[in-house]
Motif scaffolding. Structure first.
Motif, PDB file in Angstrom:
ATOM      1  N   CYS A  76      -1.867   1.762   2.876  1.00  0.00           N
ATOM      2  CA  CYS A  76      -0.726   0.933   3.277  1.00  0.00           C
ATOM      3  C   CYS A  76      -0.900  -0.477   2.699  1.00  0.00           C
ATOM      4  O   CYS A  76      -1.995  -0.886   2.338  1.00  0.00           O
ATOM      5  N   LEU A  77       0.188  -1.205   2.621  1.00  0.00           N
ATOM      6  CA  LEU A  77       0.174  -2.558   2.078  1.00  0.00           C
ATOM      7  C   LEU A  77       0.713  -3.533   3.130  1.00  0.00           C
ATOM      8  O   LEU A  77       1.757  -3.303   3.730  1.00  0.00           O
ATOM      9  N   LEU A 122       1.915  -7.450   3.558  1.00  0.00           N
ATOM     10  CA  LEU A 122       2.309  -8.696   2.919  1.00  0.00           C
ATOM     11  C   LEU A 122       2.290  -9.776   3.991  1.00  0.00           C
ATOM     12  O   LEU A 122       3.117  -9.783   4.896  1.00  0.00           O
ATOM     13  N   LEU A 181       7.053  -7.778  -3.246  1.00  0.00           N
ATOM     14  CA  LEU A 181       7.743  -6.553  -2.843  1.00  0.00           C
ATOM     15  C   LEU A 181       8.172  -5.738  -4.050  1.00  0.00           C
ATOM     16  O   LEU A 181       8.019  -4.502  -4.082  1.00  0.00           O
ATOM     17  N   ALA A 208       5.163  -4.141  -5.570  1.00  0.00           N
ATOM     18  CA  ALA A 208       4.657  -3.051  -4.741  1.00  0.00           C
ATOM     19  C   ALA A 208       5.500  -1.791  -4.886  1.00  0.00           C
ATOM     20  O   ALA A 208       4.975  -0.671  -4.953  1.00  0.00           O
ATOM     21  N   GLN A 222       0.309   1.878  -5.670  1.00  0.00           N
ATOM     22  CA  GLN A 222      -1.081   1.554  -5.411  1.00  0.00           C
ATOM     23  C   GLN A 222      -1.847   1.350  -6.722  1.00  0.00           C
ATOM     24  O   GLN A 222      -1.506   1.961  -7.744  1.00  0.00           O
ATOM     25  N   TRP A 271       3.093   3.335  -1.901  1.00  0.00           N
ATOM     26  CA  TRP A 271       2.406   2.926  -0.688  1.00  0.00           C
ATOM     27  C   TRP A 271       2.920   3.729   0.496  1.00  0.00           C
ATOM     28  O   TRP A 271       4.115   4.033   0.595  1.00  0.00           O
ATOM     29  N   LYS A 292       3.031   2.731   3.629  1.00  0.00           N
ATOM     30  CA  LYS A 292       3.881   1.791   4.363  1.00  0.00           C
ATOM     31  C   LYS A 292       3.723   0.418   3.727  1.00  0.00           C
ATOM     32  O   LYS A 292       2.651   0.077   3.219  1.00  0.00           O
ATOM     33  N   ILE A 293       4.779  -0.363   3.781  1.00  0.00           N
ATOM     34  CA  ILE A 293       4.717  -1.778   3.388  1.00  0.00           C
ATOM     35  C   ILE A 293       5.147  -2.582   4.604  1.00  0.00           C
ATOM     36  O   ILE A 293       6.274  -2.454   5.083  1.00  0.00           O
ATOM     37  N   LYS A 333      13.434  -7.210   3.533  1.00  0.00           N
ATOM     38  CA  LYS A 333      12.809  -5.993   4.061  1.00  0.00           C
ATOM     39  C   LYS A 333      13.784  -4.808   4.037  1.00  0.00           C
ATOM     40  O   LYS A 333      13.399  -3.666   3.804  1.00  0.00           O
ATOM     41  N   TYR A 366      14.099  -3.690   0.194  1.00  0.00           N
ATOM     42  CA  TYR A 366      12.961  -2.960  -0.376  1.00  0.00           C
ATOM     43  C   TYR A 366      12.390  -1.920   0.577  1.00  0.00           C
ATOM     44  O   TYR A 366      11.307  -1.388   0.341  1.00  0.00           O
ATOM     45  N   ALA A 400      11.010  -2.021   3.596  1.00  0.00           N
ATOM     46  CA  ALA A 400       9.716  -2.349   4.180  1.00  0.00           C
ATOM     47  C   ALA A 400       9.855  -2.481   5.690  1.00  0.00           C
ATOM     48  O   ALA A 400      10.963  -2.402   6.245  1.00  0.00           O
TER      49      ALA A 400
END
Length: 501
Positions: free
Chosen positions: A268-269, A271, A306, A309, A314, A321, A323-324, A348, A351, A353
């Motif tokens: 997961c990422l 930010l 974003l 990503a 990854q 990913w 989850k972001i 969000k 993208y 997220a």
């Protein structure tokens, strides 16, 4: 060093009227032990209304601006003049040089050494910390230690009492004289709405709850520590925020650090805003997720990350990913800035997220009815995936909450370390939050709660405007009750603190 050069002054919303006139600060009508007086309990909003127009600039007398005006108004981050920056670096340079000189005197035995050191029989052990790690503490902090950790012996009201202390060895040790410094103006408390009070009439329900349940539950909520008062508070928090469900925790810091690892993990990422609180940073690190940091409230920086990503995925594998998660705060506790929530929500959604919003300092403190930054900007709470907040500021208690969709909360009940391994919230603390939240919502049959919210907004704008008139450099948004005053020079910080006392 950064903390030493910056004074953060949250503005408490107590019954405090001050007059700022040049160097004169006159304290009038301060009620030290709490906000209420007897005539206020069933009074209307005008009993705690704004100060007179004589006390505040006319531009602030027309009430709070619209949400769109708030969003478009830039925040104040004034840069210091060049000579101030030069003098600041020079000041720290001088005290550093004197620190090395004093270390030399201690090494040759010309100055007595007060420093905690390893015992002689442990000289062959690897030391717990390197000598340089204590350099700042022993050479800079010790010289000005009297400005910190002052023992308070009363309520965190608009004014409080400080225990007088003296040091015979230049701040290495302190001793109390038995005297108190009375009615010191409180400029550093997070008791935003004055609910950390000791009025017996208003704390009666807390006393009754203590007699009913005791002080502690001595068990986790999954076992024997789940009380009816806990479920009542969770339902009230969900109603207050306008979400499906919520979950409460006994410690605000752990609400972040122990729940983030349950939401994201490897693959997961995250930010994270560069100025996020330590609890958010610790939770992100414990999760094992990849962490990318974007510039504070900088939408270009966030969108660039974003986009990268989503497009690149990854590292090495370029897989998407899992989850972001975007992590931000409502009000940043050191800078006094307010999150640019509408822009972040738009990004969000664009993208796909998730958004984690920490409202430790904004819940109860901003918005027309104290419901935080979502209300301040007129946004739907359903646009926020994870709403987090604490009860340690506006509600005068302890603990925190996670709120959002029912599926999210049900998942955390079984996967959060803070939910599984910690004791349930203390019953009297739970009741204190209930009575404060009901007061804000008007469920207690009074308008006292809303009067406090409105008074805090008036105090915030008045205090900020007068500080600017007096020439201080302050940071943050006009709606933020956290008001950082930047003094820069280390000697000036110390002199200012002692003069204020």
């Amino acid at each position: 060093m950064e903390d030493m050069a910056r004074t953060t002054a949250p503005v408490p919303n107590e019954n405090l009227k001050i007059q700022l006139n040049g160097n004169n600060l006159k304290n009038a009508n301060c009620k030290k032990n709490g906000y209420h007086n007897k005539a206020q309990k069933n009074s209307t909003a005008h009993s705690a209304g704004p100060p007179s127009s004589r006390q505040r600039p006319e531009s602030h007398s027309a009430g709070p601006p619209s949400s769109r005006q708030r969003f478009e108004r830039p925040e104040s981050f004034e840069q210091a003049p060049m000579y101030v920056a030069v003098m600041t670096y020079l000041g720290f340079g001088i005290v550093t040089l004197f620190g090395y000189f004093r270390d030399f005197l201690r090494a040759v035995g010309l100055e007595k050494c007060h420093i905690a050191r390893e015992r002689e029989e442990q000289k062959d052990f690897v030391p717990l910390y390197q000598d340089f790690e204590n350099f700042y503490t022993r050479n800079l902090y010790m010289r000005v230690r009297d400005n910190w950790n002052r023992p308070i012996c009363s309520l965190p009201g608009p004014v409080f009492d400080v225990m007088e202390r003296v040091s015979p060895d230049y701040n290495w040790t302190f001793s109390l004289t038995g005297k108190t410094i009375d009615d010191v103006i409180n400029m550093g408390s997070y008791n935003y709405l004055g609910f950390a009070e000791n009025d017996g009439d208003f704390l009666k329900t807390v006393a009754d709850r203590t007699q009913q349940y005791g002080l502690g539950v001595c068990s986790t909520r999954q076992e024997m520590g789940n009380l009816a008062v806990h479920e009542e508070l969770e339902q009230l928090v969900a109603t207050f925020l306008g979400v499906e469900s919520s979950m409460i925790f006994g410690m605000g810091f752990a609400t972040n650090s122990m729940n983030i690892p349950a939401l994201v993990g490897k693959g997961c990422l995250i930010l994270s805003d560069e100025l996020n609180h330590t609890s958010l940073i610790l939770g992100a690190r414990l999760s094992g997720a990849t962490i990318w940091v974007f510039k504070h409230n900088n939408m270009q920086s966030l969108e660039r990350l974003l986009r990268e990503a989503v497009c690149s995925g990854q590292p090495r594998t370029h897989r998407p990913w899992k989850k972001i998660l975007i992590m931000v705060e409502g009000i940043y506790s050191m800078e006094g800035s307010v999150v640019r929530l509408p822009d972040i929500v738009a990004l969000k959604k664009k993208y796909k997220a998730y958004l984690y919003l920490d409202e430790a300092h904004s819940i109860g403190a901003v918005g027309p009815t104290g419901r935080g930054v979502t209300e301040l900007f007129g946004l739907d709470t359903s646009d926020i995936d994870v709403m987090m907040g604490t009860f340690t500021k506006s509600f005068g208690a302890a603990g925190g909450y996670i709120a959002g969709k029912k599926e999210l909360v049900d998942y955390l009940r079984s996967h959060s370390h803070s939910a599984v391994y910690t004791s349930g919230m203390s019953p009297p603390v739970t009741e204190q939050i209930l009575r404060a939240m009901k007061c804000i919502m008007g469920l207690d049959g009074t308008t006292v709660g809303q009067a406090r919210v409105h008074q805090l907004a008036e105090n915030t704008r008045y205090f900020r405007s007068r500080l600017q008139e007096m020439g201080f450099i302050i940071y943050g948004n006009d709606d933020s009750p956290v008001v950082p005053i930047l003094l820069y020079m280390p000697g000036k910080v110390v002199a200012f603190s002692r003069a204020m006392l």
